[in-house]
Write a protein that holds these residues in place. Sequence first.
Motif, PDB file in Angstrom:
ATOM      1  N   ARG A  47      10.341  -6.320   2.794  1.00 26.94           N
ATOM      2  CA  ARG A  47       9.612  -7.445   3.524  1.00 26.94           C
ATOM      3  C   ARG A  47       9.729  -6.745   4.966  1.00 26.94           C
ATOM      4  O   ARG A  47       9.519  -7.332   5.454  1.00 26.94           O
ATOM      5  CB  ARG A  47      10.467  -8.441   4.015  1.00 26.94           C
ATOM      6  N   ARG A  48       9.376  -5.322   4.997  1.00 27.23           N
ATOM      7  CA  ARG A  48       8.842  -4.640   5.585  1.00 27.23           C
ATOM      8  C   ARG A  48       7.519  -3.327   5.902  1.00 27.23           C
ATOM      9  O   ARG A  48       6.523  -3.455   6.775  1.00 27.23           O
ATOM     10  CB  ARG A  48       9.630  -4.158   7.162  1.00 27.23           C
ATOM     11  N   THR A  49       8.316  -2.922   4.929  1.00 30.58           N
ATOM     12  CA  THR A  49       7.426  -1.871   4.435  1.00 30.58           C
ATOM     13  C   THR A  49       6.179  -2.219   3.391  1.00 30.58           C
ATOM     14  O   THR A  49       4.811  -1.160   4.140  1.00 30.58           O
ATOM     15  CB  THR A  49       8.404  -0.798   2.959  1.00 30.58           C
ATOM     16  N   LEU A  50       6.020  -3.127   3.071  1.00 29.10           N
ATOM     17  CA  LEU A  50       5.161  -3.492   2.189  1.00 29.10           C
ATOM     18  C   LEU A  50       4.239  -4.778   2.275  1.00 29.10           C
ATOM     19  O   LEU A  50       3.553  -4.806   1.605  1.00 29.10           O
ATOM     20  CB  LEU A  50       4.917  -2.971   0.552  1.00 29.10           C
ATOM     21  N   HIS A  51       5.134  -5.283   3.694  1.00 31.41           N
ATOM     22  CA  HIS A  51       4.972  -6.831   4.289  1.00 31.41           C
ATOM     23  C   HIS A  51       3.694  -7.023   5.087  1.00 31.41           C
ATOM     24  O   HIS A  51       4.228  -5.971   6.228  1.00 31.41           O
ATOM     25  CB  HIS A  51       6.342  -8.031   3.791  1.00 31.41           C
ATOM     26  N   PHE A  52       2.789  -7.726   5.175  1.00 30.68           N
ATOM     27  CA  PHE A  52       1.541  -7.547   6.033  1.00 30.68           C
ATOM     28  C   PHE A  52       1.461  -9.237   5.921  1.00 30.68           C
ATOM     29  O   PHE A  52      -0.037  -9.000   6.087  1.00 30.68           O
ATOM     30  CB  PHE A  52       0.589  -7.026   5.877  1.00 30.68           C
ATOM     31  N   PRO A  53       2.009 -10.065   7.304  1.00 29.37           N
ATOM     32  CA  PRO A  53       2.058 -10.981   6.747  1.00 29.37           C
ATOM     33  C   PRO A  53       0.452 -11.363   7.843  1.00 29.37           C
ATOM     34  O   PRO A  53      -0.584 -12.287   7.566  1.00 29.37           O
ATOM     35  CB  PRO A  53       3.002 -12.078   7.937  1.00 29.37           C
ATOM     36  N   HIS A  88       1.058 -13.348  -0.559  1.00 27.67           N
ATOM     37  CA  HIS A  88       2.712 -13.079  -0.966  1.00 27.67           C
ATOM     38  C   HIS A  88       3.423 -12.809   0.911  1.00 27.67           C
ATOM     39  O   HIS A  88       4.146 -13.511   0.825  1.00 27.67           O
ATOM     40  CB  HIS A  88       2.839 -11.376  -1.661  1.00 27.67           C
ATOM     41  N   ALA A  89       2.732 -11.682   1.709  1.00 28.90           N
ATOM     42  CA  ALA A  89       3.508 -11.682   2.460  1.00 28.90           C
ATOM     43  C   ALA A  89       3.946 -13.330   3.663  1.00 28.90           C
ATOM     44  O   ALA A  89       4.028 -13.063   4.215  1.00 28.90           O
ATOM     45  CB  ALA A  89       3.100 -10.824   3.265  1.00 28.90           C
ATOM     46  N   ALA A  90       2.558 -13.916   3.797  1.00 32.55           N
ATOM     47  CA  ALA A  90       1.847 -14.916   4.108  1.00 32.55           C
ATOM     48  C   ALA A  90       2.824 -15.961   3.665  1.00 32.55           C
ATOM     49  O   ALA A  90       3.199 -16.933   4.757  1.00 32.55           O
ATOM     50  CB  ALA A  90       0.770 -15.815   4.522  1.00 32.55           C
ATOM     51  N   MET A  91       3.563 -16.180   2.699  1.00 29.78           N
ATOM     52  CA  MET A  91       4.685 -16.823   2.273  1.00 29.78           C
ATOM     53  C   MET A  91       5.943 -16.696   2.799  1.00 29.78           C
ATOM     54  O   MET A  91       6.657 -17.155   2.132  1.00 29.78           O
ATOM     55  CB  MET A  91       4.156 -16.815   0.312  1.00 29.78           C
ATOM     56  N   ASP A  92       6.104 -15.568   2.278  1.00 31.47           N
ATOM     57  CA  ASP A  92       7.316 -15.308   2.609  1.00 31.47           C
ATOM     58  C   ASP A  92       8.001 -15.456   3.863  1.00 31.47           C
ATOM     59  O   ASP A  92       9.093 -16.216   4.831  1.00 31.47           O
ATOM     60  CB  ASP A  92       7.041 -13.558   2.488  1.00 31.47           C
ATOM     61  N   VAL A  93       7.270 -15.612   4.885  1.00 30.38           N
ATOM     62  CA  VAL A  93       7.508 -16.056   6.291  1.00 30.38           C
ATOM     63  C   VAL A  93       7.988 -17.541   5.646  1.00 30.38           C
ATOM     64  O   VAL A  93       8.670 -18.090   6.851  1.00 30.38           O
ATOM     65  CB  VAL A  93       6.005 -16.762   7.263  1.00 30.38           C
ATOM     66  N   LEU A  94       6.923 -18.424   4.855  1.00 33.29           N
ATOM     67  CA  LEU A  94       7.523 -19.764   4.469  1.00 33.29           C
ATOM     68  C   LEU A  94       9.169 -20.106   3.983  1.00 33.29           C
ATOM     69  O   LEU A  94       9.555 -20.693   4.210  1.00 33.29           O
ATOM     70  CB  LEU A  94       6.583 -20.647   3.800  1.00 33.29           C
ATOM     71  N   GLY A  95       9.584 -19.093   3.207  1.00 34.39           N
ATOM     72  CA  GLY A  95      11.237 -18.946   2.479  1.00 34.39           C
ATOM     73  C   GLY A  95      11.897 -18.920   3.042  1.00 34.39           C
ATOM     74  O   GLY A  95      12.485 -19.102   4.585  1.00 34.39           O
ATOM     75  N   GLY A  96      13.219 -18.783   2.665  1.00 34.81           N
ATOM     76  CA  GLY A  96      14.274 -18.354   3.139  1.00 34.81           C
ATOM     77  C   GLY A  96      14.335 -17.083   4.403  1.00 34.81           C
ATOM     78  O   GLY A  96      13.486 -15.893   4.119  1.00 34.81           O
ATOM     79  N   GLY A  97      15.625 -16.235   5.050  1.00 37.34           N
ATOM     80  CA  GLY A  97      15.963 -15.071   5.283  1.00 37.34           C
ATOM     81  C   GLY A  97      16.269 -13.716   4.574  1.00 37.34           C
ATOM     82  O   GLY A  97      16.124 -14.328   3.127  1.00 37.34           O
ATOM     83  N   TYR A 112       9.094  -9.074   8.220  1.00 38.07           N
ATOM     84  CA  TYR A 112       8.290  -7.690   9.497  1.00 38.07           C
ATOM     85  C   TYR A 112       6.512  -8.292   9.996  1.00 38.07           C
ATOM     86  O   TYR A 112       5.604  -8.091   8.966  1.00 38.07           O
ATOM     87  CB  TYR A 112       8.530  -6.119   9.141  1.00 38.07           C
ATOM     88  N   SER A 113       6.146  -8.430  10.898  1.00 30.91           N
ATOM     89  CA  SER A 113       4.751  -8.263  11.446  1.00 30.91           C
ATOM     90  C   SER A 113       4.199  -7.554  11.644  1.00 30.91           C
ATOM     91  O   SER A 113       5.145  -7.188  13.269  1.00 30.91           O
ATOM     92  CB  SER A 113       4.281  -9.782  12.083  1.00 30.91           C
ATOM     93  N   HIS A 114       3.988  -6.560  11.082  1.00 31.90           N
ATOM     94  CA  HIS A 114       3.336  -4.773  12.172  1.00 31.90           C
ATOM     95  C   HIS A 114       2.615  -5.458  13.154  1.00 31.90           C
ATOM     96  O   HIS A 114       2.755  -4.651  14.147  1.00 31.90           O
ATOM     97  CB  HIS A 114       2.936  -3.674  11.488  1.00 31.90           C
ATOM     98  N   PHE A 115       1.366  -6.995  13.131  1.00 34.42           N
ATOM     99  CA  PHE A 115       1.105  -7.271  14.204  1.00 34.42           C
ATOM    100  C   PHE A 115       2.257  -7.096  15.702  1.00 34.42           C
ATOM    101  O   PHE A 115       1.308  -7.124  16.618  1.00 34.42           O
ATOM    102  CB  PHE A 115       0.087  -8.021  13.996  1.00 34.42           C
TER     103      PHE A 115
END
Length: 211
Positions: A47-53, A88-97, A112-115
């Motif tokens: 949830r950091r390397t390939l996740h870009f919310p 996918h990445a945006a949805m993960d914010v709505l889920g658990g840790g 993780y938000s690179h922005f």
Amino acid sequence: MVMTHVLVGIVLGVVATLFVPAATPVAVLAGALGGLAPDLDLYVGHRRTLHFPVYGPLLAAGAVALAFLSPSVELVALAVFFAAVGTHAAMDVLGGGLELRPWQATSERAVYSHFHGRWLRPRRLVPYDGAPADLALAALVAAPALLVGDGPVALAVAGLLAIATGYTLLRRRLAEYWARLAHLVPPAFVEYLPARFAVVHRTHGSPPSDD
């Protein structure tokens, strides 16, 4: 929530093919792959390397605009792929840790938000992957594909729902099995485990926390 993410990607592909029929089944496959792709970082900074919310949805918006202006099969498939990746990445914010037992809500890391240069906290609207709420969301998302998708698409969606149902039934038990397996890993290889497994290995099964 991998099954839910893949189903979202498939639905995006189905919607795209309603406007560009020639893109079937490439767009549906692209959506499924896009829904899955971010979780390929499971063992390399999950949830950091390939996740870009933030950047993911922006890239998707650009790809969709390009496909709208020039609706070729290739551009439509590319737009669906990036739309699924960004969703996918945006949805993960709505889920658990990020934790082995996310129903304990001990982690404040969702994605993780690179922005922003930091971890975004979990909103827990869907408490954790494999929760009944996750299965309900998967079923809701799957409905359009079951209704308007062709035979192979509907069959694939039904199969994914069956897998998601089994995962929901076994989710908590699987976490305990994974914790036991983590203890069997030789200390020299612990550094190669995802963080939530490594924490369990070090703390002999106590609830993992961010590290």
